[in-house]
Design a protein around this motif. Sequence first.
Motif, short mmCIF file in Angstrom:
data_model
loop_
_atom_site.label_atom_id
_atom_site.label_comp_id
_atom_site.label_asym_id
_atom_site.label_seq_id
_atom_site.Cartn_x
_atom_site.Cartn_y
_atom_site.Cartn_z
N UNK A 149 0.76 -1.09 -0.21
CA UNK A 149 0.09 -0.03 -0.08
C UNK A 149 0.76 1.20 -0.01
N UNK A 150 0.22 2.35 -0.60
CA UNK A 150 0.76 3.44 -0.53
C UNK A 150 0.07 4.23 0.25
N UNK A 151 0.80 5.22 1.47
CA UNK A 151 0.11 5.71 2.45
C UNK A 151 0.65 7.28 2.26
N UNK A 152 -0.18 8.19 2.56
CA UNK A 152 0.15 9.66 2.52
C UNK A 152 0.14 10.35 4.27
N UNK A 153 1.24 10.77 4.45
CA UNK A 153 1.12 11.48 5.77
C UNK A 153 1.62 12.86 5.61
N UNK A 154 1.01 13.65 6.30
CA UNK A 154 1.08 15.21 6.14
C UNK A 154 1.91 15.44 7.25
N UNK A 155 3.19 16.10 7.16
CA UNK A 155 3.98 16.22 8.18
C UNK A 155 4.40 17.81 8.48
N UNK A 156 3.73 18.23 9.81
CA UNK A 156 3.98 19.73 9.97
C UNK A 156 5.74 20.21 9.78
#
Length: 359
Positions: A325-332
């Motif tokens: 799976x490809x997973x998207x994380x949005x990091x500050x």
Amino acid sequence: MSHLLVTNLHKQFAGKPPTTAIDQLSFEIEEGEFVVLLGPSGCGKTTTLRCLAGLEKADAGTITLGGRTWFDSARRVALPPEKRNIGMVFQSYALWPHMTVRRNIGYPLRARRKKGQDAARWVEEAAALVGCQNLLDRYPAQLSGGQQQRVSLARSLVSRPDLILFDEPLSNLDAKLREDVRAQLHELHRRLRFTAVFVTHDQSEALALAERVAVMREGRFEQIGTPHEVFEHPATEYVADFIGLSVRLEATRTDGITRLAGVAADGRLPAPVRHGEFVLRARPDDLRIGPTAPALPTMTTVPVSIVDKVFGGRTIDVYVRLGEQRVHARIPVDDTYGWVRGLRAGDEVVLGFRPENVR
Ligand code: ADP
Ligand code: MG
């Protein structure tokens, strides 16, 4: 007693095959309430508004406002639009180009044969409410998009309508202006408490404006609730996806171990079953990455590898591979930014999340 009451509203459009635009829709709105219909393009939002306005005739169902029947298919009642005291605001501002702002705002009053001193005063009051009293003698072509939309808002308010219908009114404005007009609309509603049905496909707009949100799918409501309820407790995966829980993790639980996309997780995770398969949902903003599991001590972690990263100003979008799976994380972008910026495709890291942020 509810102000607006809709029961079993149904609308099909002819064609091969026919389209069911609204499917047995029932809902109630209190006087002064601001309700948002949220859903993707084609789910029946505009058709619902057009049926409320009387611009479209439903095949079946009833619509009553303040106890007065606007539409009842069984009794063959269908009030024409001008007999329903409604204000409308569209995505295209729909102003008359050959009329001044003053005449545009006053148009609903003339259509209802309200003239003279009172009408003139109502126009000035409506203009003042949206802050366009200094534009009254201009023509639409002499206004910016944001100003035109404020004029169209004033026009919807001028006849003190029983109901205001908004069809994606902010979609044509650029991002900065959209937030300004949204804030102004929120403030106006707080002061005037008009009854509103507001249609949008934008979840942040829905959460910001709504007192209640109805998430719409193929002519039906999938969930109705306060923004908080819908955001924190989405009833279905469709709702979860639509309000930003866009990370989808296939999970299995066996012998007390939860695997995400086949990879064993280190730490707690919510599991609806003791044994078997389920799906977890999370928001990209709630995910973090770290060099090793101990670097994220309060989080549940899984090993992943870096696919790509995209700089976004205050945040950085990191795409990782977890099993297949490809997973998207949005990091500050804060003090860990240097570390994240140094990452390369293929680097082995861990993905972390707090169990309470996973649905
Ligand atoms: P939304 O506003 O949520 O994008 P609409 O209410 O415009 O959705 O459309 C709902 C469905 O009804 C869509 O499948 C659309 O193609 C269909 N539809 C809408 N208006 C008409 C029409 N006048 N004739 C035929 N089909 C229509
Ligand atoms: Mg539409």
